[in-house]
Design a protein around this motif. Structure first.
Motif, PDB file in Angstrom:
ATOM      1  N   ARG A 124      -3.474  -0.332 -13.752  1.00 48.70           N
ATOM      2  CA  ARG A 124      -2.422  -1.270 -13.316  1.00 48.70           C
ATOM      3  C   ARG A 124      -1.363  -1.387 -14.409  1.00 48.70           C
ATOM      4  O   ARG A 124      -0.158  -1.398 -14.116  1.00 48.70           O
ATOM      5  CB  ARG A 124      -3.054  -2.647 -13.021  1.00 48.70           C
ATOM      6  N   ARG A 161       5.371  -0.707  -2.662  1.00 53.59           N
ATOM      7  CA  ARG A 161       4.818  -1.565  -1.607  1.00 53.59           C
ATOM      8  C   ARG A 161       3.286  -1.541  -1.663  1.00 53.59           C
ATOM      9  O   ARG A 161       2.637  -2.571  -1.596  1.00 53.59           O
ATOM     10  CB  ARG A 161       5.331  -1.061  -0.246  1.00 53.59           C
ATOM     11  N   ARG A 164       1.958  -3.504  -4.614  1.00 53.39           N
ATOM     12  CA  ARG A 164       1.927  -4.951  -4.360  1.00 53.39           C
ATOM     13  C   ARG A 164       0.756  -5.325  -3.461  1.00 53.39           C
ATOM     14  O   ARG A 164       0.062  -6.309  -3.696  1.00 53.39           O
ATOM     15  CB  ARG A 164       3.249  -5.398  -3.713  1.00 53.39           C
ATOM     16  N   PRO A 168      -1.193  -8.964  -3.850  1.00 54.70           N
ATOM     17  CA  PRO A 168       0.157  -9.531  -3.710  1.00 54.70           C
ATOM     18  C   PRO A 168       0.387 -10.767  -4.585  1.00 54.70           C
ATOM     19  O   PRO A 168       1.458 -10.925  -5.164  1.00 54.70           O
ATOM     20  CB  PRO A 168       0.240  -9.917  -2.226  1.00 54.70           C
ATOM     21  N   PHE A 171       1.057  -9.619  -8.090  1.00 54.26           N
ATOM     22  CA  PHE A 171       2.356  -8.935  -8.165  1.00 54.26           C
ATOM     23  C   PHE A 171       3.498  -9.961  -8.165  1.00 54.26           C
ATOM     24  O   PHE A 171       4.415  -9.900  -8.991  1.00 54.26           O
ATOM     25  CB  PHE A 171       2.508  -7.961  -6.989  1.00 54.26           C
ATOM     26  N   ASP A 172       3.407 -10.916  -7.249  1.00 53.05           N
ATOM     27  CA  ASP A 172       4.499 -11.893  -7.116  1.00 53.05           C
ATOM     28  C   ASP A 172       4.587 -12.828  -8.329  1.00 53.05           C
ATOM     29  O   ASP A 172       5.643 -13.392  -8.596  1.00 53.05           O
ATOM     30  CB  ASP A 172       4.314 -12.721  -5.831  1.00 53.05           C
ATOM     31  N   GLN A 181      10.953  -6.513  -8.171  1.00 54.90           N
ATOM     32  CA  GLN A 181      10.411  -7.391  -7.113  1.00 54.90           C
ATOM     33  C   GLN A 181      11.478  -7.654  -6.033  1.00 54.90           C
ATOM     34  O   GLN A 181      11.186  -7.645  -4.845  1.00 54.90           O
ATOM     35  CB  GLN A 181       9.926  -8.715  -7.720  1.00 54.90           C
ATOM     36  N   LEU A 184      12.025  -4.463  -3.979  1.00 51.45           N
ATOM     37  CA  LEU A 184      10.953  -4.304  -2.990  1.00 51.45           C
ATOM     38  C   LEU A 184      11.139  -5.295  -1.835  1.00 51.45           C
ATOM     39  O   LEU A 184      10.971  -4.944  -0.666  1.00 51.45           O
ATOM     40  CB  LEU A 184       9.580  -4.513  -3.640  1.00 51.45           C
ATOM     41  N   ASP A 185      11.516  -6.519  -2.188  1.00 51.46           N
ATOM     42  CA  ASP A 185      11.691  -7.543  -1.158  1.00 51.46           C
ATOM     43  C   ASP A 185      12.769  -7.126  -0.144  1.00 51.46           C
ATOM     44  O   ASP A 185      12.613  -7.332   1.061  1.00 51.46           O
ATOM     45  CB  ASP A 185      12.069  -8.854  -1.861  1.00 51.46           C
TER      46      ASP A 185
END
Ligand SMILES: N[C@@H](CCC(=O)N[C@@H](CS)C(=O)NCC(=O)O)C(=O)O
Length: 216
Positions: A124, A161, A164, A168, A171-172, A181, A184-185
């Motif tokens: 990671r 994606r 994440r 999630p 990641f967030d 971020q 990706l959003d």
């Protein structure tokens, strides 16, 4: 009509479907199970990876990047914005980095139990290093370079994606790569993702054909 062997969640198949969608190329879509690949696919591409595109003249393209190149050749302006030479070269390097390194670490982080003796957190971290590197290069536009998706977006975002999806909440919570971020959003909220992530039954020879894209 060309035939595409595909798997909904495969990042490589996703990028191929995006290129087909953007180039308004209608194909017969054959959703496959990676655990039980159809013989007709293995006959034309024995290496057994998706996506595989079988063209009307019988030729086969079984590398996602080459499917994108074929779409660009067919319809030159599939991406709305033109990049400068430097951006283009940098995009090619980044795509290679994700295909060769990010994907390696992503698999060992997301599917750690499938491998012997892997430290998922180390993998990671290796992904995070790559994302921090991208963070420095990303523009303030909606996508990586511009306000519309370009090749770099359709090639790389399916991997981020997946990264994440592995966790999630984690990641967030991260604050080392806010632009990534946001990037990706934009993708997760885009209509192109919605259009290419429709679920289909597994392909069987006698079932009625499924066409993709359905509503251009
Ligand atoms: N270099 C290939 C890679 C494609 C690839 O590895 N696809 C995966 C699914 S995401 C696959 O088909 N793996 C074969 C398997 O799991 O049996 C491309 O870009 O098309």
């Amino acid at each position: 009509m060309p035939i595409l062997y595909s798997f909904k969640r495969c990042p490589y198949a996703m990028r191929a479907r995006m290129a087909l969608y953007l180039s308004k190329t209608v194909v017969e879509l054959r959703e496959v199970s990676l655990k039980n690949k159809p013989q007709s696919m293995l006959e034309i591409s024995p290496k057994g990876t998706v996506p595989v595109l079988l063209l009307d003249d019988g030729s086969v393209i079984d590398e996602s990047i080459e499917i994108i190149e074929w779409c660009i050749k067919k319809k030159k302006d599939i991406f709305k914005d033109t990049l400068n030479k430097e951006q283009e070269l940098s995009a090619e390097d980044a795509i290679k980095l994700f295909d060769e390194k990010f994907k390696f670490h992503l698999d060992r982080y997301k599917y750690a139990t499938r491998y012997e003796d892997v430290d998922e957190i180390l993998h990671r971290e290796s992904c995070v290093e790559i994302l921090k590197n991208m963070e420095k290069k990303i523009s303030n536009k909606r996508f990586f370079y511009t306000n519309h998706v370009n090749k770099i977006d359709i090639c790389i975002l399916p991997f981020i994606r997946q990264f994440r999806i592995a966790n999630p909440e984690w990641f967030d919570r991260q604050n080392e790569f806010p632009k990534v971020q946001k990037w990706l959003d934009s993708f997760l909220k885009s209509s192109i993702l919605e259009k290419i992530m429709v679920s289909h039954e597994l392909w069987k020879k006698d079932n009625p054909a499924i066409f993709f894209p359905t509503n251009l």
